[in-house]
Write a protein that holds these residues in place. Sequence first.
Motif, PDB file in Angstrom:
ATOM      1  N   PHE B  94      40.134 -38.535  31.077  1.00  0.00           N
ATOM      2  CA  PHE B  94      40.238 -38.715  32.206  1.00  0.00           C
ATOM      3  C   PHE B  94      40.220 -40.455  32.647  1.00  0.00           C
ATOM      4  O   PHE B  94      39.876 -41.212  31.676  1.00  0.00           O
ATOM      5  CB  PHE B  94      39.140 -38.135  33.142  1.00  0.00           C
ATOM      6  CG  PHE B  94      37.683 -38.598  32.692  1.00  0.00           C
ATOM      7  CD1 PHE B  94      37.199 -39.737  33.029  1.00  0.00           C
ATOM      8  CD2 PHE B  94      37.204 -37.773  31.828  1.00  0.00           C
ATOM      9  CE1 PHE B  94      35.879 -40.139  32.865  1.00  0.00           C
ATOM     10  CE2 PHE B  94      35.929 -38.125  31.594  1.00  0.00           C
ATOM     11  CZ  PHE B  94      35.153 -39.108  31.860  1.00  0.00           C
ATOM     12  N   GLN B  95      41.062 -40.735  33.667  1.00  0.00           N
ATOM     13  CA  GLN B  95      40.696 -42.156  34.036  1.00  0.00           C
ATOM     14  C   GLN B  95      40.222 -42.054  35.582  1.00  0.00           C
ATOM     15  O   GLN B  95      38.697 -42.277  35.509  1.00  0.00           O
ATOM     16  CB  GLN B  95      42.041 -42.938  34.270  1.00  0.00           C
ATOM     17  CG  GLN B  95      42.630 -43.082  32.892  1.00  0.00           C
ATOM     18  CD  GLN B  95      44.032 -43.809  33.186  1.00  0.00           C
ATOM     19  OE1 GLN B  95      44.326 -44.473  34.079  1.00  0.00           O
ATOM     20  NE2 GLN B  95      44.739 -43.559  31.958  1.00  0.00           N
ATOM     21  N   CYS B  96      40.600 -41.501  36.599  1.00  0.00           N
ATOM     22  CA  CYS B  96      40.129 -41.416  37.901  1.00  0.00           C
ATOM     23  C   CYS B  96      39.093 -40.292  38.121  1.00  0.00           C
ATOM     24  O   CYS B  96      38.155 -40.191  38.706  1.00  0.00           O
ATOM     25  CB  CYS B  96      40.994 -41.483  38.837  1.00  0.00           C
ATOM     26  SG  CYS B  96      41.855 -39.726  39.135  1.00  0.00           S
ATOM     27  N   GLY B  97      39.378 -39.130  37.022  1.00  0.00           N
ATOM     28  CA  GLY B  97      38.507 -37.940  37.314  1.00  0.00           C
ATOM     29  C   GLY B  97      38.761 -37.125  38.140  1.00  0.00           C
ATOM     30  O   GLY B  97      38.293 -36.095  38.169  1.00  0.00           O
ATOM     31  N   TYR B  98      39.910 -37.117  39.054  1.00  0.00           N
ATOM     32  CA  TYR B  98      40.032 -36.205  40.280  1.00  0.00           C
ATOM     33  C   TYR B  98      40.526 -34.747  39.626  1.00  0.00           C
ATOM     34  O   TYR B  98      40.157 -33.909  40.125  1.00  0.00           O
ATOM     35  CB  TYR B  98      40.985 -36.872  41.095  1.00  0.00           C
ATOM     36  CG  TYR B  98      41.009 -36.220  42.238  1.00  0.00           C
ATOM     37  CD1 TYR B  98      40.188 -36.518  43.351  1.00  0.00           C
ATOM     38  CD2 TYR B  98      41.889 -35.030  42.582  1.00  0.00           C
ATOM     39  CE1 TYR B  98      40.235 -35.914  44.549  1.00  0.00           C
ATOM     40  CE2 TYR B  98      41.850 -34.489  43.735  1.00  0.00           C
ATOM     41  CZ  TYR B  98      41.208 -34.953  44.805  1.00  0.00           C
ATOM     42  OH  TYR B  98      40.830 -34.276  46.082  1.00  0.00           O
ATOM     43  N   CYS B  99      41.265 -34.969  38.546  1.00  0.00           N
ATOM     44  CA  CYS B  99      41.887 -33.771  38.145  1.00  0.00           C
ATOM     45  C   CYS B  99      41.037 -33.041  37.115  1.00  0.00           C
ATOM     46  O   CYS B  99      41.146 -32.032  36.448  1.00  0.00           O
ATOM     47  CB  CYS B  99      43.172 -33.820  37.431  1.00  0.00           C
ATOM     48  SG  CYS B  99      42.932 -34.626  35.682  1.00  0.00           S
ATOM     49  N   CYS B 147      47.848 -34.265  35.749  1.00  0.00           N
ATOM     50  CA  CYS B 147      46.957 -35.564  35.769  1.00  0.00           C
ATOM     51  C   CYS B 147      47.659 -36.761  36.308  1.00  0.00           C
ATOM     52  O   CYS B 147      48.598 -37.272  35.556  1.00  0.00           O
ATOM     53  CB  CYS B 147      46.201 -35.707  34.288  1.00  0.00           C
ATOM     54  SG  CYS B 147      45.377 -37.178  34.319  1.00  0.00           S
ATOM     55  N   ARG B 148      47.629 -37.102  37.468  1.00  0.00           N
ATOM     56  CA  ARG B 148      48.244 -38.226  37.969  1.00  0.00           C
ATOM     57  C   ARG B 148      48.129 -39.494  37.223  1.00  0.00           C
ATOM     58  O   ARG B 148      48.813 -40.530  37.094  1.00  0.00           O
ATOM     59  CB  ARG B 148      48.042 -38.650  39.617  1.00  0.00           C
ATOM     60  CG  ARG B 148      48.205 -37.470  40.495  1.00  0.00           C
ATOM     61  CD  ARG B 148      49.720 -37.544  40.934  1.00  0.00           C
ATOM     62  NE  ARG B 148      50.203 -39.061  41.363  1.00  0.00           N
ATOM     63  CZ  ARG B 148      50.379 -39.422  42.394  1.00  0.00           C
ATOM     64  NH1 ARG B 148      50.154 -38.770  43.502  1.00  0.00           N
ATOM     65  NH2 ARG B 148      51.270 -40.632  42.716  1.00  0.00           N
ATOM     66  N   CYS B 149      46.844 -39.629  36.579  1.00  0.00           N
ATOM     67  CA  CYS B 149      46.652 -40.757  35.624  1.00  0.00           C
ATOM     68  C   CYS B 149      47.499 -40.548  34.300  1.00  0.00           C
ATOM     69  O   CYS B 149      47.381 -41.469  33.539  1.00  0.00           O
ATOM     70  CB  CYS B 149      45.245 -41.096  35.619  1.00  0.00           C
ATOM     71  SG  CYS B 149      44.300 -41.293  37.084  1.00  0.00           S
TER      72      CYS B 149
HETATM   73  S1  FES Z   1      42.067 -38.266  35.522  1.00  0.00           S
HETATM   74 FE1  FES Z   1      43.107 -39.157  37.437  1.00  0.00          FE
HETATM   75  S2  FES Z   1      44.086 -37.519  37.857  1.00  0.00           S
HETATM   76 FE2  FES Z   1      43.563 -36.872  36.055  1.00  0.00          FE
END
Ligand code: FES
Lengths: 329, 176
Positions: B94-99, B147-149
């Motif tokens: 993950f990067q932002c972790g939202y997904c 995953c947007r990231c």
């Molecule tokens: S980690 Fe950012 S949307 Fe998947």
Amino acid sequence: MNPFTYERASDTSAAIELAKGNAAARYLGGGTNLVDLMRETVERPEMLVDVTGLPRGIEPRADGGLLIGAAATNTALAADGHVRAHYPLLARAILAGASAQIRNMATVGGNILQRTRCRYFYDTAAACNKRQPGAGCDARDGFNRYHAILGASPACVATHPSDMCVALAALDATVHLDGPAGPRSIALSDLHRLPGDRPDIETELKAGELITAVELPPLLFARRSTYRKVRDRASYAFALVSVAAALDIDDSGVVRDVRLALGGVAHKPWRASAAEAALKGRPAGPESFRAAAEAELAAATGLRDNAFKIELAKRTIVAVLGELTGDDA
Amino acid sequence: MNFTINGQSVEVEADIRSSLLDLLRNSLGFTGTKKGCDQGACGACTVLVDGERINSCLALAVQYQGRSITTVEGLGSDGNLHPLQQAFVDHDGFQCGYCTPGQLCSAIGMAREIERNIPSVVTADFMAVSVTVDERELRERMSGNLCRCGAYNGIIEAISETLEKMPASTQERARA
Ligand code: FES
Ligand SMILES: Cc1cc2nc3c(=O)[nH]c(=O)nc-3n(C[C@H](O)[C@H](O)[C@H](O)COP(=O)(O)OP(=O)(O)OC[C@H]3O[C@@H](n4cnc5c(N)ncnc54)[C@H](O)[C@@H]3O)c2cc1C
Ligand code: SF4
Ligand code: FES
């Protein structure tokens, strides 16, 4: 979303009784299409009758066919051993649709009756004859990449988005219905309508009618069958064009029998009868395949964004039939 | 409405129009489950219902009464991560972790589908007695989670490592 009452039907007659005479009642399957449309206020039911508790069995018939309860999930049907062995095009079509999460929720009945994905149908600020008869059609001169090339009308150029139904059309499936006037059956290919001047009337279902089951007749040569879906990304996207096909070739390499249906091209799953007729008795090879594809698409017309689908459909038919003769393309 | 959530029975008053996602987040405080698109197109809202993965944004809560729901909060906790969560950390899943909560629940549901020999559209042989898990299968089976990231490579590595290490049937309730 407007408020509604919710009832869970214990069996088919209870479901029919609950919805009877109520034009604002809707049957609820997995909700993956209906809930979405309710949130957009395209659908505004006052009562939901949950039919996921109705029969969901998948049972082989004495004649070699298969009876599928309308509440069976898309995942259950695609995973069924009989379907995988005898009707692989159906399993592959279902698995080509949506995502695993959605297939776990979606029912067979709901998949058949899902509405078009035309973006103007979803957008209540746009003109759409399907949503509001007489309002006009913003898709005709708008974004119409996913729209119909066959059987469309001046009033509506939308497509039916189901993958599963394309395989069901190829298999000559029968849809069993029940309703206030009693049970009846209809061929899947006759259930959905072409838009004509009433695109708001999408099927031959009568008020309050419910899909109870889908029946597949036996089709021995469907063991040699497949489904190919062409789309803008490799997974989790609707079809630009799809082809369901089953092929029966005799020892001399001549087409004895064939089933062919197209998705993404019309307001209903499109059984390619002209192509089938052109193929029967012809040698199974690229020339006959191309000639059959030309015959089927002869009447096709393109719009601003979707004219490419005419050639794409032809090439996909040729490629899929080639694949079924063992000639990978 | 009554539910079992992460093993606890819960009774809650809710608007009939409430999605399972809004019920979890707004009425019950399980904010681990995320809302991305609210229309079935991203997978951020994936939870397990009786072990099967679904999109909670398209689920009317009223339809899921009496069912057993697992959210990311039911997988692990601070200092006691689920092995799959640990693998996401180890492999930069993950990067932002939202997904991520949706990816985790989805992967656990997927493991069970593989164990039950449910095919995918890229499964070549529908008659095989078990799924041959390779990267192509995993990518197709996880395609309902965007995953947007673009952390897909790490996500796939984390999932395949966990699949190799532990049987699917133990994943839903496992903690490290
Ligand atoms: S980690 Fe950012 S949307 Fe998947
Ligand atoms: C992001 C996304 C991507 C998708 N991609 C694809 C795709 O690639 N290919 C594809 O084929 N589909 C796709 N779908 C659509 C999906 O397959 C359908 O939403 C699903 O099959 C509908 O089934 P359901 O049980 O959830 O129906 P519901 O949403 O519950 O119902 C749909 C309609 O059917 C009616 N209904 C339900 N059951 C019955 C019954 N037994 N009798 C009479 N009426 C009934 C309802 O009243 C409603 O009008 C996608 C959906 C989403 C959200
Ligand atoms: S194509 Fe059909 S569904 Fe789309 S805007 Fe036109 S009338 Fe509406
Ligand atoms: S929030 Fe449910 S799929 Fe995107």
